[in-house]
Design an enzyme around this catalytic site. Structure first.
Site, mmCIF file in Angstrom:
data_model
loop_
_atom_site.group_PDB
_atom_site.id
_atom_site.type_symbol
_atom_site.label_atom_id
_atom_site.label_comp_id
_atom_site.label_asym_id
_atom_site.label_seq_id
_atom_site.Cartn_x
_atom_site.Cartn_y
_atom_site.Cartn_z
ATOM 1 N N VAL A 113 -5.436 -4.891 5.099
ATOM 2 C CA VAL A 113 -6.181 -5.540 4.022
ATOM 3 C C VAL A 113 -6.629 -6.949 4.427
ATOM 4 O O VAL A 113 -7.803 -7.310 4.316
ATOM 5 C CB VAL A 113 -5.314 -5.602 2.744
ATOM 6 C CG1 VAL A 113 -5.982 -6.433 1.669
ATOM 7 C CG2 VAL A 113 -5.044 -4.192 2.246
ATOM 8 N N GLU B 159 -7.711 -5.357 -3.996
ATOM 9 C CA GLU B 159 -8.646 -4.690 -3.080
ATOM 10 C C GLU B 159 -8.603 -3.196 -3.346
ATOM 11 O O GLU B 159 -7.594 -2.676 -3.806
ATOM 12 C CB GLU B 159 -8.309 -5.015 -1.628
ATOM 13 C CG GLU B 159 -6.861 -4.793 -1.223
ATOM 14 C CD GLU B 159 -6.449 -3.355 -1.057
ATOM 15 O OE1 GLU B 159 -7.339 -2.547 -0.780
ATOM 16 O OE2 GLU B 159 -5.258 -3.050 -1.242
ATOM 17 N N ASN C 118 -5.099 3.196 -8.470
ATOM 18 C CA ASN C 118 -4.416 3.968 -7.429
ATOM 19 C C ASN C 118 -3.653 5.150 -8.010
ATOM 20 O O ASN C 118 -3.662 6.246 -7.445
ATOM 21 C CB ASN C 118 -3.466 3.068 -6.628
ATOM 22 C CG ASN C 118 -4.153 2.512 -5.389
ATOM 23 O OD1 ASN C 118 -5.314 2.801 -5.142
ATOM 24 N ND2 ASN C 118 -3.446 1.720 -4.619
ATOM 25 N N LEU D 198 -10.832 15.209 -4.824
ATOM 26 C CA LEU D 198 -10.424 16.543 -5.277
ATOM 27 C C LEU D 198 -10.242 17.465 -4.075
ATOM 28 O O LEU D 198 -10.460 18.666 -4.171
ATOM 29 C CB LEU D 198 -11.474 17.128 -6.230
ATOM 30 C CG LEU D 198 -11.508 16.564 -7.649
ATOM 31 C CD1 LEU D 198 -12.617 17.221 -8.463
ATOM 32 C CD2 LEU D 198 -10.160 16.753 -8.364
ATOM 33 N N ALA E 255 -8.059 19.478 -1.922
ATOM 34 C CA ALA E 255 -6.695 20.026 -1.979
ATOM 35 C C ALA E 255 -6.081 20.084 -0.587
ATOM 36 O O ALA E 255 -6.790 20.129 0.410
ATOM 37 C CB ALA E 255 -6.740 21.427 -2.582
ATOM 38 N N CYS F 145 -0.122 3.169 0.213
ATOM 39 C CA CYS F 145 -0.415 2.700 -1.150
ATOM 40 C C CYS F 145 0.004 3.628 -2.277
ATOM 41 O O CYS F 145 0.688 3.202 -3.212
ATOM 42 C CB CYS F 145 -1.901 2.399 -1.274
ATOM 43 S SG CYS F 145 -2.312 0.886 -0.419
ATOM 44 N N LYS G 16 -4.262 10.068 7.358
ATOM 45 C CA LYS G 16 -5.620 10.532 7.070
ATOM 46 C C LYS G 16 -6.440 10.304 8.343
ATOM 47 O O LYS G 16 -5.988 9.570 9.229
ATOM 48 C CB LYS G 16 -6.226 9.772 5.876
ATOM 49 C CG LYS G 16 -6.362 8.278 6.113
ATOM 50 C CD LYS G 16 -6.944 7.557 4.933
ATOM 51 C CE LYS G 16 -8.430 7.840 4.787
ATOM 52 N NZ LYS G 16 -9.091 6.971 3.820
HETATM 53 C C1 UDX Z 1 -1.762 -4.449 2.054
HETATM 54 C C2 UDX Z 1 -1.329 -5.225 0.828
HETATM 55 O O1 UDX Z 1 -1.152 -6.509 1.038
HETATM 56 C C3 UDX Z 1 -0.364 -4.456 0.041
HETATM 57 O O2 UDX Z 1 0.128 -5.161 -1.046
HETATM 58 C C4 UDX Z 1 -1.175 -3.316 -0.436
HETATM 59 O O3 UDX Z 1 -0.505 -2.570 -1.359
HETATM 60 C C5 UDX Z 1 -1.542 -2.474 0.740
HETATM 61 O O4 UDX Z 1 -2.249 -3.192 1.645
HETATM 62 P P1 UDX Z 1 -1.328 -4.007 4.509
HETATM 63 O O5 UDX Z 1 -2.530 -4.806 4.841
HETATM 64 O O6 UDX Z 1 -1.376 -2.544 4.693
HETATM 65 O O7 UDX Z 1 -0.882 -4.326 3.019
HETATM 66 O O8 UDX Z 1 -0.022 -4.617 5.141
HETATM 67 P P2 UDX Z 1 0.454 -4.704 6.611
HETATM 68 O O9 UDX Z 1 -0.448 -3.924 7.496
HETATM 69 O O10 UDX Z 1 1.908 -4.457 6.548
HETATM 70 O O11 UDX Z 1 0.189 -6.233 6.958
HETATM 71 C C6 UDX Z 1 0.848 -7.325 6.467
HETATM 72 C C7 UDX Z 1 0.694 -8.463 7.482
HETATM 73 O O12 UDX Z 1 1.287 -9.624 6.957
HETATM 74 C C8 UDX Z 1 1.350 -8.193 8.832
HETATM 75 O O13 UDX Z 1 0.447 -8.481 9.864
HETATM 76 C C9 UDX Z 1 2.529 -9.166 8.865
HETATM 77 O O14 UDX Z 1 2.835 -9.616 10.168
HETATM 78 C C10 UDX Z 1 2.018 -10.280 7.977
HETATM 79 N N1 UDX Z 1 3.060 -11.097 7.355
HETATM 80 C C11 UDX Z 1 4.056 -10.509 6.672
HETATM 81 C C12 UDX Z 1 3.001 -12.469 7.462
HETATM 82 O O15 UDX Z 1 2.109 -13.019 8.076
HETATM 83 N N2 UDX Z 1 3.964 -13.223 6.857
HETATM 84 C C13 UDX Z 1 4.994 -12.680 6.192
HETATM 85 O O16 UDX Z 1 5.850 -13.400 5.676
HETATM 86 C C14 UDX Z 1 5.041 -11.272 6.095
HETATM 87 C C1 UDX Z 2 -5.973 4.084 -1.160
HETATM 88 C C2 UDX Z 2 -7.067 3.849 -2.213
HETATM 89 O O1 UDX Z 2 -8.085 4.843 -2.085
HETATM 90 C C3 UDX Z 2 -7.649 2.458 -2.086
HETATM 91 O O2 UDX Z 2 -8.600 2.221 -3.117
HETATM 92 C C4 UDX Z 2 -6.508 1.467 -2.184
HETATM 93 O O3 UDX Z 2 -6.967 0.174 -2.091
HETATM 94 C C5 UDX Z 2 -5.476 1.743 -1.121
HETATM 95 O O4 UDX Z 2 -4.998 3.071 -1.258
HETATM 96 P P1 UDX Z 2 -5.873 4.743 1.409
HETATM 97 O O5 UDX Z 2 -4.445 5.061 1.110
HETATM 98 O O6 UDX Z 2 -6.199 3.861 2.549
HETATM 99 O O7 UDX Z 2 -6.570 4.081 0.122
HETATM 100 O O8 UDX Z 2 -6.678 6.105 1.649
HETATM 101 P P2 UDX Z 2 -7.237 7.262 0.698
HETATM 102 O O9 UDX Z 2 -8.560 7.655 1.215
HETATM 103 O O10 UDX Z 2 -7.138 6.914 -0.715
HETATM 104 O O11 UDX Z 2 -6.226 8.474 1.015
HETATM 105 C C6 UDX Z 2 -4.877 8.451 0.601
HETATM 106 C C7 UDX Z 2 -4.230 9.790 0.875
HETATM 107 O O12 UDX Z 2 -4.724 10.772 -0.021
HETATM 108 C C8 UDX Z 2 -4.458 10.357 2.265
HETATM 109 O O13 UDX Z 2 -3.251 10.898 2.767
HETATM 110 C C9 UDX Z 2 -5.490 11.426 2.057
HETATM 111 O O14 UDX Z 2 -5.402 12.446 3.019
HETATM 112 C C10 UDX Z 2 -5.125 11.933 0.687
HETATM 113 N N1 UDX Z 2 -6.238 12.556 -0.037
HETATM 114 C C11 UDX Z 2 -7.333 11.810 -0.379
HETATM 115 C C12 UDX Z 2 -6.156 13.889 -0.419
HETATM 116 O O15 UDX Z 2 -5.158 14.580 -0.126
HETATM 117 N N2 UDX Z 2 -7.192 14.443 -1.112
HETATM 118 C C13 UDX Z 2 -8.296 13.726 -1.467
HETATM 119 O O16 UDX Z 2 -9.189 14.292 -2.122
HETATM 120 C C14 UDX Z 2 -8.376 12.367 -1.091
#
Ligand code: UDX
Ligand code: UDX
Length: 464
Positions: free
Chosen positions: A11, A166, A241, A283, A285, A293, A353
């Site tokens: 993110v 986001e 979500n 949708l 399956a 998330c 995915k």
């Molecule tokens: C994000 C969001 O922030 C989370 O809340 C949301 O639900 C999903 O997406 P994501 O970007 O997937 O999380 O997280 P991750 O890939 O684990 O990255 C977090 C980053 O923060 C890492 O690079 C980690 O090193 C950094 N971090 C963590 C810091 O810089 N300081 C800290 O104290 C902890």
């Molecule tokens: C999700 C949300 O879509 C996004 O808006 C949020 O900010 C973060 O979480 P992400 O988890 O990155 O994003 O991917 P997404 O495309 O949503 O897929 C999530 C999971 O659902 C995957 O394992 C995917 O394979 C599954 N999926 C998705 C299904 O099984 N069927 C579908 O129709 C769509």
């Protein structure tokens, strides 16, 4: 504008790179020095389509550091995008958020700064983060001005908190960020709203030059800005979500019935999805959702509701259906092969995915574990996630294969877990004689069933 992003995960880094591309001056701060070194060398620390290209395009507006003090004092907007993994009882573990908020508070210099929660945080966290930043700022200001009459500027003149969830999907994170369906900004103050409006103006008006590798969709117009209070913005993220998660579980529940009555779930999904009130997306399956998330956010939503004495039967059911889909993979294999002990099963796709190397909560890993527990040998392949898999799962006894063909060799069954396009296009006819028994379980309804049947495979779907 001058922007800092704390946390360069999926993110934070996507947000930082996109804002830099739009012309803002962005510093990304991360506690992980190895990650920062990679980023300084121009390499994305994970696989995300077009991220390397975007980092190159935005290079002159992007800086990476581990040092809060190098960036926070000059920033007009600071995003917190650290991870919020699931902690005890489904509630998110907020220790990273807390540490980020305190570090920011200590470094605030005095000019008005908006601190934005981009991480998915429980409802009410806006206030909590505000108190942490304030406490750290006031403590630092008191130390700095000790013995002076002047105690520094008041916290409310120095910073304000906003929530800006986001909605990006991994695998299409940059597309989703540059061309969003909406931007949600939660704040109680007009001044803060105006700062964030200025920040997002090019996105909202869609008047920036689109990257050559990611054209603006022809249908794209101005992006709606949803301006709310902080709690509503926080709830929007969870509610969105959870809704997407339950949409997937719903089609999977219908899929089970489709299988019993001999219906085709793909056609059923199309038939209901073309109703504009329902919509076609989410949708698909199959084995169900994984990723960082949906599991975490549905658990957190249930946990927050329970703190207020509320049950969340719909969200709970969505989680139960999702867990059940994974069990069904093992049950189908058991039905077909009768005994799993000593069998060899090939898994195609490890990422949760396609188009990502993210393995968090991936159904493939769960299924590999379940099969190994039952005494099966597991061979696996993924086009981009192998390296990460080896690094993150040293204890999972899976044979890592260089190709899908190699993973299928000698197998009693092959299970497709991630719908990478290349798996559909494999030379399945050539693979068949290399398998011990030509059984394919298509966990994503992704393969060409007719072709596999013609090639004399035993084709098993998860639904319909
Ligand atoms: C994000 C969001 O922030 C989370 O809340 C949301 O639900 C999903 O997406 P994501 O970007 O997937 O999380 O997280 P991750 O890939 O684990 O990255 C977090 C980053 O923060 C890492 O690079 C980690 O090193 C950094 N971090 C963590 C810091 O810089 N300081 C800290 O104290 C902890
Ligand atoms: C999700 C949300 O879509 C996004 O808006 C949020 O900010 C973060 O979480 P992400 O988890 O990155 O994003 O991917 P997404 O495309 O949503 O897929 C999530 C999971 O659902 C995957 O394992 C995917 O394979 C599954 N999926 C998705 C299904 O099984 N069927 C579908 O129709 C769509």
């Amino acid at each position: 504008m001058k922007v800092s992003i704390v946390g360069t995960g999926y993110v934070g880094l996507t947000t930082g790179a996109c804002l830099a591309y739009l012309g803002h001056s962005v510093t990304c701060i991360d506690a992980d020095s190895a990650k920062v070194a990679e980023l300084k060398a121009g390499r994305a620390p994970f696989h995300e389509p077009f991220l390397n290209e975007l980092l190159a395009d935005a290079q002159r507006n992007l800086t990476f550091t581990t040092d809060y003090a190098a960036a926070i004092p000059q920033s007009q907007v600071i995003f917190i995008a650290v991870g919020t993994p699931t902690g005890v009882n489904g509630a998110p573990d907020l220790k990273y958020l807390e540490s980020a908020a305190r570090s920011i508070g200590q470094c605030l210099a005095g000019d008005f700064t908006v601190v934005v929660n981009k991480s998915t945080v429980p409802i009410g966290s806006g206030n909590w983060v505000e108190s942490l930043v304030r406490e750290a700022y006031e403590k630092h200001a008191a130390e700095k001005h000790a013995g002076e009459k002047h105690a520094g500027r008041k916290a409310e003149d120095v910073f304000a908190i906003a929530s800006n969830p986001e909605f990006l999907r991994e695998g299409s994170a940059i597309f989703d960020t540059l061309y969003p369906d909406r931007v949600v900004v939660g704040t109680d103050q007009q001044r803060t709203r105006e700062v964030l409006y200025s920040l997002y103006r090019p996105l909202l008006e869609q008047d920036f030059r689109a990257p050559v590798y990611l054209a603006r969709p022809a249908s794209m117009g101005a992006v709606p800005l949803i301006s709310t209070d902080i709690a509503s913005a926080e709830l929007i993220k969870y509610a969105a979500n959870a809704f997407l998660a339950l949409k997937i579980s719903y089609i999977n529940e219908i899929g089970q019935l489709a299988e019993k009555v001999g219906a085709d779930i793909e056609q059923v999904a199309k038939g209901i999805g073309l109703d504009a009130r329902i919509g076609r997306r989410f949708l698909q399956a199959g084995v169900g959702w994984g990723g960082s998330c949906f599991g975490k956010d549905t658990a957190a939503l249930i946990s927050t509701a329970s703190e207020y004495g509320l049950d969340s039967p719909i969200v709970k059911a969505a989680r139960a259906v999702n867990a059940r889909q994974r069990e069904r993979v093992v049950e189908k294999l058991l039905d077909e092969l009768k005994i799993l002990k000593g069998r060899t099963i090939g898994i195609l796709g490890l990422a949760f995915k396609p188009d990502t190397d993210d393995l968090r909560e991936s159904p493939a890993l769960d299924i590999a574990r379940k099969l190994i527990e039952r005494g099966a040998r597991v061979r696996a392949h993924d086009p981009v996630a192998m390296e990460r898999f080896r690094k993150e799962n040293p204890d999972l006894k899976v044979t890592c294969c260089e190709s899908a063909e190699e993973a299928a060799r000698g197998c009693d069954a092959v299970v497709l877990m991630t719908e990478w396009v290349e798996y559909r296009e494999l030379d399945w006819e050539a693979i068949r004689p290399t398998m011990r028994t030509p059984v394919v379980l298509d966990g994503r309804n992704h393969l060409d069933r007719a072709r596999l049947v013609t090639a004399e495979y035993r084709y098993l779907g998860l639904a319909g």
